[in-house]
Design an enzyme around this catalytic site. Sequence first.
Site, PDB file in Angstrom:
ATOM      1  N   HIS A 183       9.093  -3.382  -6.650  1.00 34.87           N
ATOM      2  CA  HIS A 183       8.578  -3.028  -7.993  1.00 34.87           C
ATOM      3  C   HIS A 183       9.691  -2.458  -8.873  1.00 34.87           C
ATOM      4  O   HIS A 183       9.426  -1.599  -9.727  1.00 34.87           O
ATOM      5  CB  HIS A 183       7.457  -1.974  -7.913  1.00 34.87           C
ATOM      6  CG  HIS A 183       6.280  -2.345  -7.082  1.00 34.87           C
ATOM      7  ND1 HIS A 183       5.251  -3.111  -7.547  1.00 34.87           N
ATOM      8  CD2 HIS A 183       5.953  -2.059  -5.780  1.00 34.87           C
ATOM      9  CE1 HIS A 183       4.336  -3.266  -6.592  1.00 34.87           C
ATOM     10  NE2 HIS A 183       4.748  -2.637  -5.509  1.00 34.87           N
ATOM     11  N   GLU A 236       9.277  -7.152 -10.114  1.00 34.63           N
ATOM     12  CA  GLU A 236       7.989  -7.783  -9.814  1.00 34.63           C
ATOM     13  C   GLU A 236       8.050  -9.280 -10.145  1.00 34.63           C
ATOM     14  O   GLU A 236       8.676  -9.699 -11.109  1.00 34.63           O
ATOM     15  CB  GLU A 236       6.863  -7.094 -10.594  1.00 34.63           C
ATOM     16  CG  GLU A 236       6.635  -5.678 -10.089  1.00 34.63           C
ATOM     17  CD  GLU A 236       5.355  -5.023 -10.617  1.00 34.63           C
ATOM     18  OE1 GLU A 236       4.765  -5.535 -11.580  1.00 34.63           O
ATOM     19  OE2 GLU A 236       4.960  -3.993 -10.039  1.00 34.63           O
ATOM     20  N   SER A 265       5.821  -5.468  -1.227  1.00 35.28           N
ATOM     21  CA  SER A 265       5.798  -4.048  -1.589  1.00 35.28           C
ATOM     22  C   SER A 265       6.164  -3.188  -0.371  1.00 35.28           C
ATOM     23  O   SER A 265       7.262  -3.358   0.165  1.00 35.28           O
ATOM     24  CB  SER A 265       4.427  -3.720  -2.182  1.00 35.28           C
ATOM     25  OG  SER A 265       4.428  -2.473  -2.820  1.00 35.28           O
ATOM     26  N   ALA A 266       5.287  -2.339   0.119  1.00 34.44           N
ATOM     27  CA  ALA A 266       5.602  -1.527   1.308  1.00 34.44           C
ATOM     28  C   ALA A 266       6.044  -2.419   2.476  1.00 34.44           C
ATOM     29  O   ALA A 266       6.925  -2.047   3.260  1.00 34.44           O
ATOM     30  CB  ALA A 266       4.395  -0.689   1.712  1.00 34.44           C
ATOM     31  N   GLY A 283       0.870  -1.179   0.000  1.00 35.08           N
ATOM     32  CA  GLY A 283       0.000   0.000   0.000  1.00 35.08           C
ATOM     33  C   GLY A 283       0.897   1.216   0.000  1.00 35.08           C
ATOM     34  O   GLY A 283       1.831   1.288  -0.793  1.00 35.08           O
TER      35      GLY A 283
END
Lengths: 238, 238
Positions: free
Chosen positions: B160, B195, B123-124, B91
Amino acid sequence: MTKKLLLLSNSTNFGEEYLFYARQQIQNFLGSSVKRVLFIPFAGVTSNYDEYTAKVGKVFQDIGYAIDAIHVGENYRESVKKAEAIVVGGGNTFHLVHWLHKTGIIETIREKVNNGTPYIGWSAGSNVASPTLKTTNDMPIIEPVSFNALNLVPFQINPHYTDAVILNHNGETREQRIREFLVVNSDVYVVGLQEGTMLNIEGESMKLIGDKPMRLLKFGEPLVEYDSNANLDFILKS
Amino acid sequence: MTKKLLLLSNSTNFGEEYLFYARQQIQNFLGSSVKRVLFIPFAGVTSNYDEYTAKVGKVFQDIGYAIDAIHVGENYRESVKKAEAIVVGGGNTFHLVHWLHKTGIIETIREKVNNGTPYIGWSAGSNVASPTLKTTNDMPIIEPVSFNALNLVPFQINPHYTDAVILNHNGETREQRIREFLVVNSDVYVVGLQEGTMLNIEGESMKLIGDKPMRLLKFGEPLVEYDSNANLDFILKS
């Protein structure tokens, strides 16, 4: 005196010479009474401040303005106080905001510009005209003492605004990123400025310059486009 | 006990079902001794924490793990202390770091994971396993009290990671952004995770999982690629 700002999305359009698209507008904006500008290169990271100033200085000299750089002066606040016009270049917004706070010139610039000294910014230099840096696209490579920026306009600018995304990649779109901002900051307008465009603010009046529409985003409302014919004064009152 | 981390670049590959590419690896990583995971949804901004937990919970239940969410418990630190495994979703990284500090669970998670509780992030959630959030791609929509993150690994992760750029647009490449970070943080390694790939850390050992190479960036040195056959233990000692 009338507040005057020229806020460019970017320095340079793809494939063009440095600051090329903005030269005529900068000349119109500064006019003939300004002879020298004060350049703030603090957003620069990978090139040093002298190189950056030389590059920008060449453009300003071409269109008839001498350039002084903040970092070569002995007293940063005095340099700001004496400036005929203030020019803040792009680069990394966190680096810029960090050094605006660290050198203590943030309030001095705010006061000067609010009292009528013309301000020109591009990219990070436009972003920091906003209340905070919270709509930057840059990587947070350095932790500034505060996210507060120059607060010369009451809305947030997102420079380099684009609808384009990287193919087959799952990063968010720019609009999605700004929508996230609006969830946490629901009372602020965000202006998405596409490359090759700029905002011209003179007192209570604001206009878009350039042939790509500006995007206005507000919490809970659909995105609205405005072109260079639109009266944007209401955004200044937000 | 052995420190165990599974750090995914992203939740979902383009065109695939949610978390699809990582399901088998998550199962391999958690094994059969773990029965329940504790989910931290603080990176979620545009969907609420309940919705986010339900979406992630469905995947974990499919592969045999019950899920508890941190935000429904009465005492956040106690929930962390009791967790069999910790899962931190993606997020907005600034939102995540803000709430990790604000709720005071940042040190509790660090201690738990350093003592052998398995940690999964994407991700985060992978970004915050680094010493700081300074290599995030996210918009700084909220000002956290500090950029410090969980510091579970001694290097910075850029999730990413991509070489692709938007056509006819003047934003920096990802490598240029990381190079800016390295100018100001010259003693840190940055791992660019493409990714569909992830890092698996077990004690002193680190491996890449996935078929796209990892990029290692260090100040003043050319970018180096490592594939899933490479021994990456030296990066853990950096």
